[in-house]
Design a protein around this motif. Structure first.
Motif, PDB file in Angstrom:
ATOM      1  N   MET A   1     -23.079  50.872   6.307  1.00  0.00           N
ATOM      2  CA  MET A   1     -23.126  52.265   6.718  1.00  0.00           C
ATOM      3  C   MET A   1     -24.551  52.615   7.138  1.00  0.00           C
ATOM      4  O   MET A   1     -25.493  52.401   6.396  1.00  0.00           O
ATOM      5  CB  MET A   1     -22.680  53.144   5.559  1.00  0.00           C
ATOM      6  N   ALA A   2     -24.682  53.132   8.325  1.00  0.00           N
ATOM      7  CA  ALA A   2     -25.995  53.503   8.857  1.00  0.00           C
ATOM      8  C   ALA A   2     -26.245  54.997   8.641  1.00  0.00           C
ATOM      9  O   ALA A   2     -25.324  55.779   8.425  1.00  0.00           O
ATOM     10  CB  ALA A   2     -26.061  53.160  10.336  1.00  0.00           C
ATOM     11  N   ASP A   6     -31.975  55.345   9.940  1.00  0.00           N
ATOM     12  CA  ASP A   6     -31.898  54.015  10.552  1.00  0.00           C
ATOM     13  C   ASP A   6     -32.012  54.129  12.070  1.00  0.00           C
ATOM     14  O   ASP A   6     -32.699  53.340  12.718  1.00  0.00           O
ATOM     15  CB  ASP A   6     -30.585  53.309  10.190  1.00  0.00           C
ATOM     16  N   VAL A  82     -15.235  53.270  15.181  1.00  0.00           N
ATOM     17  CA  VAL A  82     -16.689  53.444  15.291  1.00  0.00           C
ATOM     18  C   VAL A  82     -17.051  54.355  16.464  1.00  0.00           C
ATOM     19  O   VAL A  82     -17.843  55.279  16.329  1.00  0.00           O
ATOM     20  CB  VAL A  82     -17.403  52.082  15.458  1.00  0.00           C
ATOM     21  N   ASP A 100     -21.269  56.378   9.733  1.00  0.00           N
ATOM     22  CA  ASP A 100     -20.736  55.823   8.488  1.00  0.00           C
ATOM     23  C   ASP A 100     -19.771  54.657   8.719  1.00  0.00           C
ATOM     24  O   ASP A 100     -19.301  54.042   7.771  1.00  0.00           O
ATOM     25  CB  ASP A 100     -20.075  56.906   7.630  1.00  0.00           C
ATOM     26  N   ILE A 102     -20.540  52.111  11.208  1.00  0.00           N
ATOM     27  CA  ILE A 102     -21.228  51.047  11.933  1.00  0.00           C
ATOM     28  C   ILE A 102     -22.267  50.410  11.019  1.00  0.00           C
ATOM     29  O   ILE A 102     -22.934  51.105  10.248  1.00  0.00           O
ATOM     30  CB  ILE A 102     -21.876  51.583  13.242  1.00  0.00           C
ATOM     31  N   ASP A 103     -22.388  49.085  11.103  1.00  0.00           N
ATOM     32  CA  ASP A 103     -23.420  48.435  10.284  1.00  0.00           C
ATOM     33  C   ASP A 103     -24.738  48.392  11.059  1.00  0.00           C
ATOM     34  O   ASP A 103     -24.781  48.635  12.271  1.00  0.00           O
ATOM     35  CB  ASP A 103     -22.986  47.048   9.808  1.00  0.00           C
ATOM     36  N   GLU A 104     -25.801  48.101  10.353  1.00  0.00           N
ATOM     37  CA  GLU A 104     -27.129  48.168  10.965  1.00  0.00           C
ATOM     38  C   GLU A 104     -27.313  47.168  12.102  1.00  0.00           C
ATOM     39  O   GLU A 104     -27.954  47.476  13.101  1.00  0.00           O
ATOM     40  CB  GLU A 104     -28.215  47.974   9.914  1.00  0.00           C
ATOM     41  N   ALA A 105     -26.753  45.981  11.973  1.00  0.00           N
ATOM     42  CA  ALA A 105     -26.902  44.972  13.032  1.00  0.00           C
ATOM     43  C   ALA A 105     -26.267  45.449  14.334  1.00  0.00           C
ATOM     44  O   ALA A 105     -26.866  45.331  15.411  1.00  0.00           O
ATOM     45  CB  ALA A 105     -26.297  43.642  12.587  1.00  0.00           C
ATOM     46  N   GLU A 106     -25.061  45.995  14.254  1.00  0.00           N
ATOM     47  CA  GLU A 106     -24.403  46.485  15.460  1.00  0.00           C
ATOM     48  C   GLU A 106     -25.128  47.713  16.002  1.00  0.00           C
ATOM     49  O   GLU A 106     -25.285  47.867  17.219  1.00  0.00           O
ATOM     50  CB  GLU A 106     -22.937  46.809  15.193  1.00  0.00           C
TER      51      GLU A 106
END
Length: 133
Positions: A1-2, A6, A82, A100, A102-106
């Motif tokens: 979760m971003a 971030d 997303v 909430d 999306i992950d940080e890498a994406e």
């Protein structure tokens, strides 16, 4: 979760990025061109989503520049949990992102792609030549 923190950190890590306020929301720009911004849903957005029978995201939302309308619709089709859009963005190459979901890498990849799309060609080429990505 971003989180939006971030988003800020990832955007400001890119060359020649500046932060400004536009319409009361934070926006990140390169060469005075916005590529990612805060985009809380407004009453009209919520009404439009409700009318279309779509879910109303509860968490933080950002707007993110994409290459074109095709890329926008491909993202939404591939990951509707997303990415989404609202009628306000019809015909505009931008997608809305549920932080909430999306992950940080994406998120890093999406912000970098948006930056590359808006950055001056010379700046983007130097970034890539220096191993950016």
């Amino acid at each position: 979760m971003a989180t939006f923190d971030d988003v800020r950190r990832l955007a400001l890590a890119l060359p020649q990025t500046s932060e400004k306020t536009s319409w009361g929301n934070l926006m990140f720009c390169v060469a005075k061109k916005g590529f990612v911004w805060e985009r809380p849903l407004r009453k009209a957005d919520i009404a439009a989503l409700t009318e279309l029978g779509r879910e109303i995201p509860a968490g933080e939302v950002i707007g993110l520049r994409v290459a074109d309308e095709t890329a926008k619709h491909e993202l939404i089709a591939a990951e509707p949990e997303v990415f989404f859009t609202i009628p306000h963005f019809d015909g505009y190459p931008a997608v809305l992102v549920r932080l909430d979901a999306i992950d940080e890498a994406e998120l890093r990849e999406m912000i970098t792609d948006a930056w590359l799309d808006r950055a001056p060609k010379r700046v983007a080429a130097q970034f890539l030549a220096d191993g950016g990505r």
